[in-house]
Design a protein around this motif. Sequence first.
Motif, PDB file in Angstrom:
ATOM      1  N   ASP A   1       0.875  -1.167   0.000  1.00 52.42           N
ATOM      2  CA  ASP A   1       0.000   0.000   0.000  1.00 52.42           C
ATOM      3  C   ASP A   1       0.909   1.213   0.000  1.00 52.42           C
ATOM      4  O   ASP A   1       1.991   1.185   0.594  1.00 52.42           O
ATOM      5  CB  ASP A   1      -0.868   0.054   1.252  1.00 52.42           C
ATOM      6  CG  ASP A   1      -1.990  -0.974   1.251  1.00 52.42           C
ATOM      7  OD1 ASP A   1      -2.245  -1.597   0.203  1.00 52.42           O
ATOM      8  OD2 ASP A   1      -2.602  -1.152   2.314  1.00 52.42           O
ATOM      9  N   VAL A   2       0.473   2.274  -0.647  1.00 57.21           N
ATOM     10  CA  VAL A   2       1.238   3.520  -0.627  1.00 57.21           C
ATOM     11  C   VAL A   2       0.323   4.646  -0.186  1.00 57.21           C
ATOM     12  O   VAL A   2      -0.804   4.779  -0.676  1.00 57.21           O
ATOM     13  CB  VAL A   2       1.894   3.832  -1.995  1.00 57.21           C
ATOM     14  CG1 VAL A   2       0.870   3.980  -3.108  1.00 57.21           C
ATOM     15  CG2 VAL A   2       2.780   5.073  -1.908  1.00 57.21           C
ATOM     16  N   ALA A   3       0.807   5.436   0.776  1.00 62.61           N
ATOM     17  CA  ALA A   3       0.101   6.631   1.232  1.00 62.61           C
ATOM     18  C   ALA A   3       0.842   7.838   0.667  1.00 62.61           C
ATOM     19  O   ALA A   3       2.019   8.041   0.963  1.00 62.61           O
ATOM     20  CB  ALA A   3       0.071   6.692   2.753  1.00 62.61           C
TER      21      ALA A   3
ATOM     22  N   ILE B   1      -4.593   6.735  -0.230  1.00 59.71           N
ATOM     23  CA  ILE B   1      -3.857   5.486  -0.037  1.00 59.71           C
ATOM     24  C   ILE B   1      -4.266   4.545  -1.155  1.00 59.71           C
ATOM     25  O   ILE B   1      -5.463   4.337  -1.397  1.00 59.71           O
ATOM     26  CB  ILE B   1      -4.154   4.857   1.333  1.00 59.71           C
ATOM     27  CG1 ILE B   1      -3.733   5.823   2.459  1.00 59.71           C
ATOM     28  CG2 ILE B   1      -3.450   3.503   1.474  1.00 59.71           C
ATOM     29  CD1 ILE B   1      -4.193   5.420   3.843  1.00 59.71           C
ATOM     30  N   GLU B   2      -3.283   3.994  -1.839  1.00 61.18           N
ATOM     31  CA  GLU B   2      -3.538   3.088  -2.957  1.00 61.18           C
ATOM     32  C   GLU B   2      -3.005   1.702  -2.639  1.00 61.18           C
ATOM     33  O   GLU B   2      -1.906   1.564  -2.091  1.00 61.18           O
ATOM     34  CB  GLU B   2      -2.840   3.604  -4.226  1.00 61.18           C
ATOM     35  CG  GLU B   2      -3.335   4.957  -4.700  1.00 61.18           C
ATOM     36  CD  GLU B   2      -4.751   4.906  -5.239  1.00 61.18           C
ATOM     37  OE1 GLU B   2      -5.082   3.934  -5.954  1.00 61.18           O
ATOM     38  OE2 GLU B   2      -5.525   5.838  -4.944  1.00 61.18           O
TER      39      GLU B   2
ATOM     40  N   TRP C   1      -1.568  -2.670   5.725  1.00 60.02           N
ATOM     41  CA  TRP C   1      -1.041  -2.049   6.940  1.00 60.02           C
ATOM     42  C   TRP C   1      -1.902  -0.847   7.357  1.00 60.02           C
ATOM     43  O   TRP C   1      -2.266  -0.712   8.524  1.00 60.02           O
ATOM     44  CB  TRP C   1       0.416  -1.621   6.743  1.00 60.02           C
ATOM     45  CG  TRP C   1       1.087  -1.195   8.012  1.00 60.02           C
ATOM     46  CD1 TRP C   1       1.774  -1.986   8.886  1.00 60.02           C
ATOM     47  CD2 TRP C   1       1.110   0.130   8.571  1.00 60.02           C
ATOM     48  NE1 TRP C   1       2.231  -1.244   9.948  1.00 60.02           N
ATOM     49  CE2 TRP C   1       1.830   0.063   9.781  1.00 60.02           C
ATOM     50  CE3 TRP C   1       0.594   1.356   8.179  1.00 60.02           C
ATOM     51  CZ2 TRP C   1       2.062   1.166  10.588  1.00 60.02           C
ATOM     52  CZ3 TRP C   1       0.813   2.467   8.995  1.00 60.02           C
ATOM     53  CH2 TRP C   1       1.535   2.366  10.180  1.00 60.02           C
ATOM     54  N   PHE C   2      -2.222   0.027   6.430  1.00 54.17           N
ATOM     55  CA  PHE C   2      -2.999   1.229   6.754  1.00 54.17           C
ATOM     56  C   PHE C   2      -4.430   0.877   7.165  1.00 54.17           C
ATOM     57  O   PHE C   2      -4.930   1.364   8.175  1.00 54.17           O
ATOM     58  CB  PHE C   2      -3.004   2.204   5.573  1.00 54.17           C
ATOM     59  CG  PHE C   2      -1.649   2.752   5.226  1.00 54.17           C
ATOM     60  CD1 PHE C   2      -1.090   3.789   5.963  1.00 54.17           C
ATOM     61  CD2 PHE C   2      -0.924   2.234   4.164  1.00 54.17           C
ATOM     62  CE1 PHE C   2       0.167   4.297   5.658  1.00 54.17           C
ATOM     63  CE2 PHE C   2       0.328   2.731   3.843  1.00 54.17           C
ATOM     64  CZ  PHE C   2       0.880   3.761   4.587  1.00 54.17           C
ATOM     65  N   SER C   3      -5.084   0.021   6.402  1.00 50.92           N
ATOM     66  CA  SER C   3      -6.495  -0.297   6.676  1.00 50.92           C
ATOM     67  C   SER C   3      -6.676  -1.029   8.004  1.00 50.92           C
ATOM     68  O   SER C   3      -7.648  -0.762   8.719  1.00 50.92           O
ATOM     69  CB  SER C   3      -7.100  -1.106   5.526  1.00 50.92           C
ATOM     70  OG  SER C   3      -6.441  -2.343   5.368  1.00 50.92           O
TER      71      SER C   3
ATOM     72  N   ARG D   1      -5.129  -0.584  10.622  1.00 53.01           N
ATOM     73  CA  ARG D   1      -4.937   0.391  11.703  1.00 53.01           C
ATOM     74  C   ARG D   1      -5.920   1.558  11.613  1.00 53.01           C
ATOM     75  O   ARG D   1      -5.821   2.523  12.362  1.00 53.01           O
ATOM     76  CB  ARG D   1      -3.492   0.897  11.685  1.00 53.01           C
ATOM     77  CG  ARG D   1      -2.525  -0.189  12.165  1.00 53.01           C
ATOM     78  CD  ARG D   1      -1.120   0.043  11.699  1.00 53.01           C
ATOM     79  NE  ARG D   1      -0.253  -1.026  12.165  1.00 53.01           N
ATOM     80  CZ  ARG D   1      -0.164  -2.240  11.591  1.00 53.01           C
ATOM     81  NH1 ARG D   1      -0.892  -2.522  10.535  1.00 53.01           N
ATOM     82  NH2 ARG D   1       0.652  -3.160  12.064  1.00 53.01           N
ATOM     83  N   GLY D   2      -6.828   1.477  10.660  1.00 53.38           N
ATOM     84  CA  GLY D   2      -7.843   2.518  10.507  1.00 53.38           C
ATOM     85  C   GLY D   2      -7.299   3.832   9.993  1.00 53.38           C
ATOM     86  O   GLY D   2      -7.904   4.886  10.204  1.00 53.38           O
ATOM     87  N   ILE D   3      -6.173   3.795   9.304  1.00 51.09           N
ATOM     88  CA  ILE D   3      -5.556   5.020   8.795  1.00 51.09           C
ATOM     89  C   ILE D   3      -6.113   5.316   7.399  1.00 51.09           C
ATOM     90  O   ILE D   3      -6.102   4.467   6.518  1.00 51.09           O
ATOM     91  CB  ILE D   3      -4.017   4.882   8.765  1.00 51.09           C
ATOM     92  CG1 ILE D   3      -3.515   4.702  10.194  1.00 51.09           C
ATOM     93  CG2 ILE D   3      -3.378   6.085   8.087  1.00 51.09           C
ATOM     94  CD1 ILE D   3      -2.076   4.294  10.299  1.00 51.09           C
ATOM     95  N   GLU D   4      -6.592   6.548   7.236  1.00 48.99           N
ATOM     96  CA  GLU D   4      -7.227   6.973   5.986  1.00 48.99           C
ATOM     97  C   GLU D   4      -6.688   8.340   5.575  1.00 48.99           C
ATOM     98  O   GLU D   4      -5.913   8.964   6.307  1.00 48.99           O
ATOM     99  CB  GLU D   4      -8.739   7.065   6.186  1.00 48.99           C
ATOM    100  CG  GLU D   4      -9.381   5.749   6.575  1.00 48.99           C
ATOM    101  CD  GLU D   4     -10.864   5.898   6.874  1.00 48.99           C
ATOM    102  OE1 GLU D   4     -11.327   7.047   7.117  1.00 48.99           O
ATOM    103  OE2 GLU D   4     -11.563   4.869   6.867  1.00 48.99           O
ATOM    104  N   ALA D   5      -7.163   8.812   4.421  1.00 50.50           N
ATOM    105  CA  ALA D   5      -6.819  10.163   3.959  1.00 50.50           C
ATOM    106  C   ALA D   5      -7.183  11.157   5.061  1.00 50.50           C
ATOM    107  O   ALA D   5      -8.198  11.000   5.754  1.00 50.50           O
ATOM    108  CB  ALA D   5      -7.566  10.477   2.674  1.00 50.50           C
TER     109      ALA D   5
END
Length: 163
Positions: A100-102, A113-114, A140-142, A144-148
Motif C-alpha cells: 500500500d502507498v500513502a 492510499i492506494e 497495513w494502513f487499513s 490500523r484505521g488510517i485513511e486520507a
Amino acid sequence: MHFDLINQYHSTFRFALAMTALGLASCASNAAGPVQSQLPTLQMRVGQHDVKAELANTDLSRQIGLMNRKELGKNSGMLFVFKRSETQCMWMKNTLIDLDVAFADPNGTILNIEQMKAGTSNIHCSSGNAKIALEMNRGWFSTRGIEAGEKLHVPERVLETRE
C-alpha cells in the motif's frame, strides 16, 4: 576419422561450453533487476503508530524503491521524498510483495492510499500535490484505521532531497 577431430578439439569444446554456461548464469542472475543498496532509516509516526522507514530521497533510490525484495518487516516501510510537490505516480514493476502507498502533501497530510499488486504495471497516483509517499505491506494502513486526512509525522530535515 571425425572421432579424431572431436578428440582433438575436446578441450576447446569443453571450454567454450563452460564459458557459455557461465554467461547464461550471469544473465539469469541479473534478470530480476536491481536491488536497493543500504539506505538510511528513520523512525516516524503514522497517526499514533511507530514506523521504521528506509529513506528514498535520491533519483536512484526512488527509482529502485522496493524492487526485488522478498519481504518487508511488520512495521517497516519505505519513505519516498520527491523533489517537488506535485502529482506523484508509482508502479510495481519487479516488486515481489503487495504494498500500500500513502501519498502525502508537504505537511504530511495523507491525500490518498492506494493498494498495489506485486509485479503489475498499473499506475498508482496521488490525488493531489504530494511531496512524500510511504510504502508499507498490503493492508497495513487499513488494519490500523488510517485513511486520507491522517498525518505522516516526518522530521522536517527529511523533506530535503539530495539531488
